[in-house]
Write a protein that holds these residues in place. Sequence first.
Motif, mmCIF file in Angstrom:
data_model
loop_
_atom_site.group_PDB
_atom_site.id
_atom_site.type_symbol
_atom_site.label_atom_id
_atom_site.label_comp_id
_atom_site.label_asym_id
_atom_site.label_seq_id
_atom_site.Cartn_x
_atom_site.Cartn_y
_atom_site.Cartn_z
ATOM 1 N N ALA A 31 0.843 -1.200 0.000
ATOM 2 C CA ALA A 31 0.000 0.000 0.000
ATOM 3 C C ALA A 31 0.874 1.244 0.000
ATOM 4 O O ALA A 31 1.779 1.380 0.819
ATOM 5 N N GLY A 32 0.605 2.140 -0.937
ATOM 6 C CA GLY A 32 1.373 3.362 -1.039
ATOM 7 C C GLY A 32 2.617 3.247 -1.892
ATOM 8 O O GLY A 32 3.281 4.254 -2.159
ATOM 9 N N GLU A 33 2.949 2.033 -2.329
ATOM 10 C CA GLU A 33 4.140 1.843 -3.161
ATOM 11 C C GLU A 33 3.877 2.353 -4.575
ATOM 12 O O GLU A 33 2.844 2.059 -5.171
ATOM 13 N N GLU A 34 4.826 3.084 -5.100
ATOM 14 C CA GLU A 34 4.686 3.626 -6.448
ATOM 15 C C GLU A 34 5.133 2.584 -7.466
ATOM 16 O O GLU A 34 6.194 1.983 -7.325
#
Length: 559
Positions: A31-34
């Motif tokens: 989650a939140g990883e680009e």
Amino acid sequence: MHGGDEVVAAPAGPPQPLDWKFSQVFGERIAGEEVQEVDIISAIEFDKTGDHLATGDRGGRVVLFERTDTKDHGVSRRDLERMDYPISRHPEFRYKTEFQSHEPEFDYLKSLEIEEKINKIRWCQTANSALFLLSTNDKTIKFWKVQEKKIKKISDMNLDPSKAVGNGSVSSSSNPKPCLVNGGSFDGSYNNLSNDFFPPGGLPSLRLPVVTSQETNLVARCRRVYGHAHDYHINSISSNSDGETFISADDLRINLWNLEISSQSFNIVDVKPANMEDLTEVITSAEFHPTHCNMLAYSSSKGSIRLIDLRQSALCDSHAKLFDEPEPPGSRSFFTEIIASISDIKFSKDGRYILSRDYMTLKLWDINMDSGPVATFQVHEYLRPKLCDLYENDSIFDKFECCLSGDGLRVATGSYSNLFRVCGCAPGSTESTTLEASKNPMRRQLQTPTRPSRPLSSIARVVRRGSETPGVDMNGNSFDFTTKLLHLAWHPTENLIACAAANSLYIELKAKMNPTLQCLPKFIARVFIDANVRGNNDIDIETTDDTALNTINQTRNIW
């Protein structure tokens, strides 16, 4: 039954809707990883056996996965039957290997950068336990061979391994004397050889080094490169059933190649007009017939499909059949031709039907009936009021793929918000399920009411409508144009779908057991499922339960 010897089979009803569940995920992001652009999956394909799965990404890499649940690991069938296996065994895949297929290039003549992105992957026939596949970017096609190679090592040497150096020579001292060939030195004597090599008194015996193979390693080797044959971007490649040829298609031409010859190809379709201002349509996809090596189909940006026969002429500009649906009167608009463009076509396993995907719908065509599709499944009807917004952000040009199940009873295609649709196309089927490529595929699932379909042989066409509420997706949720499921593939023999959501590969499978088997004792149900997996119905079952035996006899035809 008539006359005591004729059995009239009861008409089979439509198959029950499948209950899908999550199986595996590879490359799941936190989650939140680009997500890196080069990691986004751009192609996915099962081989004909379903034991291997290949994916390609925008970074030019090809990743292979292999199925592991089909191996018995040396355990006998009877022992497997006695083990307490869970009732629902399902396919499992594991990472096999990966290799860099394409690199970024630059066309100096046209001052054009060529991306390394993999556009398509197609499997070829296997030989000698080696895997063969074709991969292509915008301009170049490559033929790859993936095979296990044994790593050879030298063992049982007479020398001290700490003193051995490359090519079998031995280090003698910190200041070695330069030596000539055959062991000679610059002082001309043969007495200056190191005592480390020949100890005083000589060697008690001479043993030749032994070469052993202790482990294996997967090696991918590019066998051939097929280039400089397309002026425009390659959008399709397809292997022929003869195992010797394949086609490649760009916007205006289709070329026929021999796998063994990379220096030349034959142009079999050319839609380029003498004056480019007269160009009205382009080729969007092309596919060989699965069993007839002389037949292939290609789609166009005008929403038509052409079936051609290579036996008619060397240049197949004239088609054998044209599949097109007339435009309803009064419905033409600025977006009509854009949303009618076909992005993908697939033949059914038996070659009887062609599945096509345009921006709004999924259509099933009978190759024996060119008056129109036998079934139409609405996928993006809810987006019709948003076509202006889709045009502004270029989402209207997204190319969604489609696939059919191995038994030909269902079709599937992707959508936005990482959703995909599974629809039944069997006579009388009303199945239409929306799933999400995630660990909980049924989280946003909604059974869309559909009209009962008619037999595929019926001339009347079937239209299934989804949600038409603007601003929401097919499940009533707000749609997300940035998360789109463009690529998916259906396992050739089982109800299993591999979906590519950005850089993640999700594998979803059906998890619905036959109701008849649910009433059987656990060990009997396990035997039947094991027979289904192995394709063997000849099983001896030891039981004294008359009820169970009667049920078994009634259900042997299930598999």
